[in-house]
Enzyme design. Structure first.
Site, mmCIF file in Angstrom:
data_model
loop_
_atom_site.group_PDB
_atom_site.id
_atom_site.type_symbol
_atom_site.label_atom_id
_atom_site.label_comp_id
_atom_site.label_asym_id
_atom_site.label_seq_id
_atom_site.Cartn_x
_atom_site.Cartn_y
_atom_site.Cartn_z
ATOM 1 N N SER A 128 0.858 -1.173 0.000
ATOM 2 C CA SER A 128 0.000 0.000 0.000
ATOM 3 C C SER A 128 0.898 1.228 0.000
ATOM 4 O O SER A 128 1.857 1.309 0.774
ATOM 5 C CB SER A 128 -0.932 0.000 1.208
ATOM 6 O OG SER A 128 -1.985 0.916 0.993
ATOM 7 N N GLU A 129 0.596 2.188 -0.872
ATOM 8 C CA GLU A 129 1.558 3.264 -1.146
ATOM 9 C C GLU A 129 1.751 4.220 0.021
ATOM 10 O O GLU A 129 2.683 5.029 0.008
ATOM 11 C CB GLU A 129 1.166 4.030 -2.415
ATOM 12 C CG GLU A 129 -0.152 4.788 -2.349
ATOM 13 C CD GLU A 129 -1.310 3.965 -2.879
ATOM 14 O OE1 GLU A 129 -1.245 2.724 -2.841
ATOM 15 O OE2 GLU A 129 -2.297 4.585 -3.329
ATOM 16 N N ASN A 130 0.902 4.105 1.045
ATOM 17 C CA ASN A 130 1.143 4.952 2.215
ATOM 18 C C ASN A 130 2.254 4.404 3.108
ATOM 19 O O ASN A 130 2.633 5.063 4.072
ATOM 20 C CB ASN A 130 -0.149 5.147 3.022
ATOM 21 C CG ASN A 130 -0.735 3.852 3.515
ATOM 22 O OD1 ASN A 130 -0.807 2.882 2.771
ATOM 23 N ND2 ASN A 130 -1.123 3.822 4.765
#
Lengths: 233, 217, 233, 217
Positions: free
Chosen positions: B45-47
């Protein structure tokens, strides 16, 4: 050891003025500098340009500043889940620069690291690339993006020491590390200010050289935006 | 015709052993639930997390542990946390093997639009522009038509683009399609859907080559 | 969890061939991939281009490959303390590209991160900038530098797990993290391969996604180049 | 005339409270020993450590803990380790306040050469090109003349450059000089050294403005 510790948020915010450009860490409501944001509301500084991935929600985080019309311009990647943000943007009350998330963080890191500009593929062929230099490398097209310039960076970390060393927790890390040292003054608030020497030098996420002021934050709400659970079977 | 879960199930078949996968918000998030047993997959997840697990049990949620959709999550053994910069190094550097995301429109040339309707709605691109500009393997999950019944598979996108020439495959409630040099190539029909129905719902050039099998879920 | 563990250095080196471009971590002799280097000597592959900050010393590290004339070209920032390196360079036997240290690591990171090129101030006005684009940003001059391309990256870490997650120790970290994922195949050797799940996800320096193969290294010598001590008073 | 230790002592006077300092190999390394008490200074080494302490006691050395000169070191409380990328972020991003390094030649315009003698010797630039291109405060520590007695403070550097227009101050065995728009401005004489001796040893334009005090160590 160079001491960066300040007494409280009031001392930490010294020098924040109208019309400044601020960087604020966090993704959604996760890892946002709650103490600094609440103090910005209290200080009632106006005309701010805020560089932050999101703008909080209607009644928390940067949403509080939006409601008080303290923000002139937002530089963000995502507006969703904040009706007031979207409304002010569509009505033209708020100037918004939407930046792809990876470009947003890299423009912070470029400022932190002394790179004036870099080529990235994100946004090629879209509105984002309008007016920017594009160039082909190895058969693929890239856009030239520039480092941000900001007056203050407000950072939230999990643990820190008076030397300014920081450790983040889980996905609350997000934009915070790349904003450290990316503004003229970096202010870090931490959940736990620990004695110098108690952090393992090998496990420090951000060395104190990137931080000008650090303080022990208070009363963290750490609101969850989308509580999602599964049932015990 | 597939529902959202059906779309997620069909896309899950595209996930191969050893893949690192980034899932967008909405239908893509559901894909994680249907990946077949016996293969090793990690969700990014890009966070800032790799090795996402299922949602937490009630009462075990952690405000410092969310996915890019801001949902509370858990991690699996072997997981790692990292900052946004390194996260997009994974994406931009093509270390993520498969990206699955939603769209408002896709063109027959593989352009995608999913972040803005001028004057009406702006969500922002989030990480989508980085993902689509970087990923070598992008699957779009969406309904074949919008609420007004208009096709979302177009000759040209009418909305502001997220990326150009990047979509490789599309799974809708009606069909599985590949984006080729000559247009949308129909690969599979949803259960009970005819080629004609798909033709009617597709504004862009549709290539129907021989018998089109019904998808197996 | 995607398993990256291979049995030993022999399996880890599968596919290494003559004339390839290799990245090798380490600063001086600190944090170098000893097992991989010794295996390169054994394999006797020739015509190598090696991207590494230094080239070891005469009888250790990459110096071993220099002595056997396995290296066609070195891309490094520093030659000092290696007489054979300097001799081969001055005599023209060895092709050498000297790159400023910060540019060297950033060209690795650019490859890791999908940036084709970036502007840096290092080397402006010097030999290093010859033939390269230079440009002014905010009144200062910068040089356009490009991402490296390499076939293999050989990395040394302290601890790692089968998922490829890595933790480095002290200043043995240096170039290793930025080379992970900067080549087509990244091979990590570790002093201690620990069970998956035993590393704190918050303290992993390099996530496994950047590593294709990992193995438990053996017989580390960890030679000290400049032993410097003070006397107990 | 100063010896190497004298040069280091004089440079140590330039180190201010709250400075992050990067020390080059040779004389600069010695500066750490003479920083005055009561001020807070942290030493950065570009191979990846901030908060360096003294050399280790015999038997306590750690092969994984060295400085950029490859010497074994220790760390002080508050120290941190990081990779080369973040290390040069500190340097290139101007977070390091003072850089002290050696030189073969310095020109009256502040150019510096210290990495190569064509056909004879090549050490490589290491981190020096990044340091001199980035630092706002650079002090050069060197002998005023080379072994052949020739001046190292020149109108133009004859050797390949490390950086252009970057040196701010020079401390030699004979003098302290500031690099100004008009040339080398003489600030202080070494003990027992006359202005004439400095003039003779300086090929570049030397500015002597009024009485030049003898340095106080």
């Amino acid at each position: 050891m160079i001491n960066k510790k300040v007494a409280d948020v009031t001392e930490a915010m010294q020098g924040v003025k109208d019309d400044m450009t601020l960087m604020l860490g966090g993704f959604g409501l996760c890892g946002i500098p709650e103490n600094a944001i609440n103090n910005l509301v209290k200080l009632n500084v106006k005309g701010l340009t805020c560089i932050s991935n999101n703008a909080g929600v209607d009644d928390f985080g940067l949403g509080l500043l939006l409601h008080k019309r303290q923000i002139k311009k937002m530089v963000s990647s995502y507006v969703g889940e904040n009706d007031e943000f979207e409304r002010q943007m569509l009505s033209g009350e708020l100037d918004v620069e939407l930046v792809p998330q990876g470009t947003l963080v890299e423009r912070c890191r470029a400022a932190q690291s002394g790179f004036p500009a870099f080529f990235t593929p994100a946004g090629y062929g879209t509105e984002v690339a309008e007016g920017k230099e594009v160039r082909e490398f190895n058969g693929k097209m890239y856009v030239l993006e520039k480092a941000f310039e900001a007056d203050f960076a407000f950072i939230k970390a999990w643990k820190g020491d008076a030397a300014g060393n920081l450790i983040f927790k889980g996905t609350a890390r997000n934009f915070n590390p790349s904003m450290c040292g990316a503004a003229k003054i970096t202010v870090a608030e931490v959940e736990e200010l620990v004695p110098v020497g108690s952090l393992d030098p090998n496990q420090i996420h951000i060395p104190g050289i990137f931080v000008q002021r650090i303080f022990q934050g208070k009363d963290y709400e750490k609101r969850i935006e989308q509580l999602t659970v599964r049932q015990r079977s | 015709m597939l529902d959202k879960i059906g779309i997620a199930k069909r896309i899950a078949q595209e996930v191969q052993d050893g893949y690192y996968v980034n899932l967008g918000i909405g239908i893509p998030t559901l894909v994680a639930n249907y990946v077949r047993d016996g293969i090793e997959v990690e969700f990014q997840s890009e966070n800032g997390v790799l090795g996402m697990g299922p949602f937490p049990f009630e009462g075990e949620e952690d405000a410092d542990l969310i996915n890019a959709g801001k949902q509370t999550i858990t991690t699996l053994p072997g997981a790692s946390f990292f900052d946004s910069s390194l996260s997009f190094s994974m994406i931009r550097g093509q270390h993520v093997d498969l990206t699955i995301l939603g769209a408002m429109e896709v063109s027959e040339e593989g352009d995608i639009a999913n972040w803005k309707i001028p004057g009406k709605m702006v969500k922002g691109m989030g990480g989508a522009m980085d993902l689509v500009a970087s990923a070598q393997n992008i699957i779009v999950a969406m309904m074949h038509t919008n609420k007004a019944g208009e096709s979302k598979l177009l000759k040209k996108c009418s909305l502001p683009l997220t990326g150009v020439g990047c979509v490789k495959k599309i799974v809708t409630n009606l069909a599985v399609l590949e984006v080729t040099e000559n247009g949308f190539k129909l690969l599979e029909r949803a259960p009970g859907i005819s080629v004609d129905e798909i033709k009617k719902a597709t504004e862009g050039h549709l290539i129907v080559d021989g018998d089109i099998p019904e998808m197996v879920l």
